[in-house]
Design an enzyme around this catalytic site. Structure first.
Site, short mmCIF file in Angstrom:
data_model
loop_
_atom_site.label_atom_id
_atom_site.label_comp_id
_atom_site.label_asym_id
_atom_site.label_seq_id
_atom_site.Cartn_x
_atom_site.Cartn_y
_atom_site.Cartn_z
CB SER A 206 -9.13 0.50 -0.56
OG SER A 206 -8.38 0.65 -1.72
CG ASP B 157 -2.29 0.56 0.94
OD1 ASP B 157 -2.35 1.79 0.70
OD2 ASP B 157 -3.30 -0.17 0.95
CG HIS C 267 -5.27 3.74 0.66
ND1 HIS C 267 -4.84 2.44 0.47
CD2 HIS C 267 -6.49 3.81 0.06
CE1 HIS C 267 -5.77 1.77 -0.21
NE2 HIS C 267 -6.77 2.57 -0.47
#
Length: 728
Positions: free
Chosen positions: A511, A108, A183
């Site tokens: 996600s 990520d 994220h």
């Protein structure tokens, strides 16, 4: 490259790759970016077209492919999934949890190691088999890792080469595993975050934040940067994660569908699965448009998104005294109780209706609530545009593209998101009333929402356009308004002007659903160490549910219609049932090779994926759908009869009897032989015949759905079935 062709004169494959590259292309040594050994047999290099063509002519080369850019598929979910008890069914001997021996590798944007979600209090020493490492960098180092966060690495050579700086030029972004985006921290903590009390996003969703596998270890691999996630970097991260000995790979990013030998994630995932590593990937956020799935390789767990039973209500109250429902995560002072002017800038020349940067005139919006149509630019950016033009509030109104799906955002100004139907009514009021007014009201956090789950409208849909005979997505999990840890380097909206800092954020996307399944896979791996990745996948799929908390069939948030397996796959995961599925559909590497050989690939293309020199494809399936998959995708095309044989492995009581029940459309006759399976040993086979009662005509894809369930008093082992009459 043909791995076995390495001359004995080269000590390592890296030496051979470097020498081959220089001799065949006359390129400098720094052109070699990565030399792969685990995830892929080959290397990544920076070449011009002539050099690439020259390289491709070598006998030792299986193929040369251009790098691909992938994109990110951007605290109540443990309770919603039935994991509120830390021990209970998930505990193993002596009250300790075996998930301490499981490591989840997260590919990520890196990690914010200071987050309390990575606190290692009470964690035992790191098992010797874990080979993770904390990289040193200007803002990172070994001191930031612990017994929870056991590894953090970064891979940026592909990114740096792509932005034109070369691998030796200092990049604009600091080259370290530290997460400047948020994220990666969010996904890692969703999968395996520790318990954190009093967590919230500026007061919303207050409570205990925790991941799915709270005792599992985390290894972070930063492969995504400002301009995206480059395939060469992703493959390097997967290569390293395999060598580090992770048990689960969580990949919340993807690209456009491509043949598996051209799909970087599929290539790395095949190598991982072959070594017993479970790979979970997000399905993509391109719904509700059909045929938009990413990460569809059958060895990957493809995860769509659904809602939780939690909402963040907000209301738009108009001057005509009608109150419309919406959602919001706005946390400021609010607008007060007075109505203010309402404006909708429907001017096709300025795009003021979309609230694009520079599209609003301060003279027309100052001191007013502005209606902004959803689409084109980011939802939170629209709010920023309204605020900068002098507006005091925003109603974010869906259009036909986003339909009735609502996603809450932590806007910079008072803002409420509403669905298309409500948006049309508000737009009509603003355009027809000579003096339209409005005020916005915020309702905090509401629990026990019904119905839930509902499939998110943004969740990408089938059919699978790479291999239509494999039904995708596999499952859905929580992916809407998920609270998890966040990077303190960036505000909750991600906007440059957002100076707010928060340790947790609420965001949505596949996600977010992907790491839920990654964490559940870690729990299943801890409970059943001998299970293969396909066994874990089967357990999660065949026990998934397709009815919501009102006992109605799952619905699609896009338009409120009934969902189907092209939207939700096998259904919403149920971890408690997955722990004891009764029967599983297992798949060996040999079977995956037979599957690949049934596709229209050359031998060299198959070798690129499976990394074995002796592949001949002498054994291949007649139809890719013969793979022992836990679901069925039946393509009639010119055929009226499709027949498949599946093998079930008993993981329940040794002496078990299962009977079959089928459900399908009236246009298809489904017959299963035998109809009863008596297990005294471990494995049993059955054959299912699907017969189209009449041929379908027409150019559009006609599809219907059904199911096959093997059941007894203890277990219901359910497989979804999709039917298509015309070519996909």
């Amino acid at each position: 490259m043909k791995h076995q062709d390495k001359p004995l004169s080269f000590e390592t494959h890296h030496d051979w790759h470097s020498s081959s590259l220089q001799s065949l292309t006359d390129s400098p040594p720094e052109s070699l970016l990565y030399s792969y050994t685990e995830a892929f047999n080959g290397f990544a290099a920076s070449l011009n077209e002539e050099q690439a063509e020259s390289l491709n002519k070598s006998e030792s080369i299986l193929g040369v492919y251009e790098d691909t850019v992938y994109t990110l598929h951007t605290t109540r979910s443990p309770q919603f999934l039935g994991l509120e008890a830390d021990l209970g069914l998930w505990a193993t001997g002596g009250g300790t949890q075996a998930s301490e021996d499981v490591t989840i590798g997260v590919l990520d944007t890196g990690v914010w190691p200071e987050s309390k979600s990575f606190d290692d209090s009470g964690m035992p020493e790191i098992p010797s088999k874990c080979r993770g490492e904390c990289e040193s960098g200007p803002d990172f180092g070994p001191k930031f890792c612990n017994k929870k966060l056991i590894g953090a690495r970064s891979f940026s050579k592909g990114y740096r080469m792509a932005i034109g700086g070369g691998i030796n030029k200092k990049p604009k972004e600091i080259d370290s595993p530290r997460d400047k985006d948020g994220h990666g921290t969010h996904t890692a903590s969703t999968a395996a975050g520790s318990h954190v009390a009093n967590a919230s996003l500026l007061g919303y969703a207050s409570g205990i934040a925790r991941g799915m596998a709270t005792r599992a270890r985390v290894a972070a691999y930063k492969v995504c940067w400002e301009t995206g996630c480059f395939g060469s970097d992703i493959l390097a991260g997967m290569d390293r994660a395999i060598r580090d000995g992770v048990n689960v790979l969580s990949v919340s990013l993807g690209g456009r569908p491509a043949p598996y030998y051209r799909d970087t994630i599929a290539l790395g995932a095949f190598a991982a699965v072959e070594k017993g590593i479970f790979v979970s990937c997000s399905a993509g956020n391109s719904g509700p448009t059909r045929a938009t799935l990413a990460n569809v390789a059958p060895w990957i767990m493809t995860v769509g998104a659904g809602t939780l039973d939690r909402d963040f209500p907000a209301y738009a109250v108009l001057g005509n005294k009608i109150r419309y429902n919406g959602v919001s995560l706005y946390s400021g002072r609010g607008m007060g109780k007075k109505l203010v002017g309402l404006v909708y800038n429907k001017d096709n020349n300025t795009f003021g209706n979309l609230c694009l940067p520079g599209s609003l005139k301060p003279t027309s919006v100052r001191g007013k609530v502005v209606i902004c149509d959803r689409g084109t630019n980011a939802r939170v950016e629209k709010g920023e545009v309204v605020r900068d033009a002098g507006g005091v509030g925003m109603i974010l109104a869906n259009t036909a593209d986003s339909a009735e799906e609502l996603v809450a955002d932590s806007h910079l100004l008072p803002a409420v998101a509403v669905g298309r139907k409500t948006g049309d009514l508000i737009r009509k009021y603003a355009q027809s009333n000579p003096n339209p007014t409005a005020k916005l009201v915020f309702g905090g956090t509401v629990l026990n929402v019904r119905p839930s789950p509902v499939v998110a409208a943004f969740s990408s849909r089938g059919p699978n356009m790479v291999t239509p005979q494999i039904l995708k997505p596999d499952v859905i999990g929580p992916g809407v308004d998920i609270l998890a840890a966040w990077s303190e380097a960036i505000g909750p909206t991600g906007l440059v002007k957002d100076a707010r800092k928060t340790r947790f954020n609420i965001v949505s996307g596949t996600s977010m659903s992907c790491p839920h399944i990654s964490g559940l896979a870690a729990l299943l791996k801890a409970a059943h160490p001998d299970w293969s990745p396909s066994a874990i996948k089967s357990a999660l799929m065949t026990t998934a549910y397709t009815r919501d908390n009102t006992n109605s069939s799952l619905r699609d948030a896009a338009d409120g219609s009934l969902s189907n397996p092209w939207v939700h796959g096998a259904g919403h995961v149920d971890p408690q049932k997955a722990l004891s599925p009764g029967l599983i559909y297992d798949i060996t590497t040999k079977q995956y090779i037979s599957f690949l050989c049934s596709l229209a690939y050359t031998i060299d293309q198959v070798k690129t994926i499976v990394k074995r020199p002796n592949i001949t494809c002498s054994k291949r399936f007649k139809d890719p759908g013969e793979l022992n998959y836990p679901s069925f995708s039946v393509l009639f095309g010119d055929k009226r009869v499709v027949q498949y044989t599946r093998e079930l492995t008993n993981v329940g009581p040794a002496r078990s009897i299962y009977k079959v029940a089928v459900d399908g459309p009236s246009s298809v006759r489904i017959s299963v032989r035998p109809r009863t399976l008596v297990f005294r040993g471990e494995k049993k086979r059955y054959t299912v015949s699907f017969v189209a009662k009449r041929k379908r005509r027409g150019s559009t894809v006609r599809s219907e759905h059904g199911s096959i369930v093997w059941g007894n008093a203890q277990h219901q082992v359910k497989s979804p079935v999709s039917f298509s009459w015309t070519s996909l």
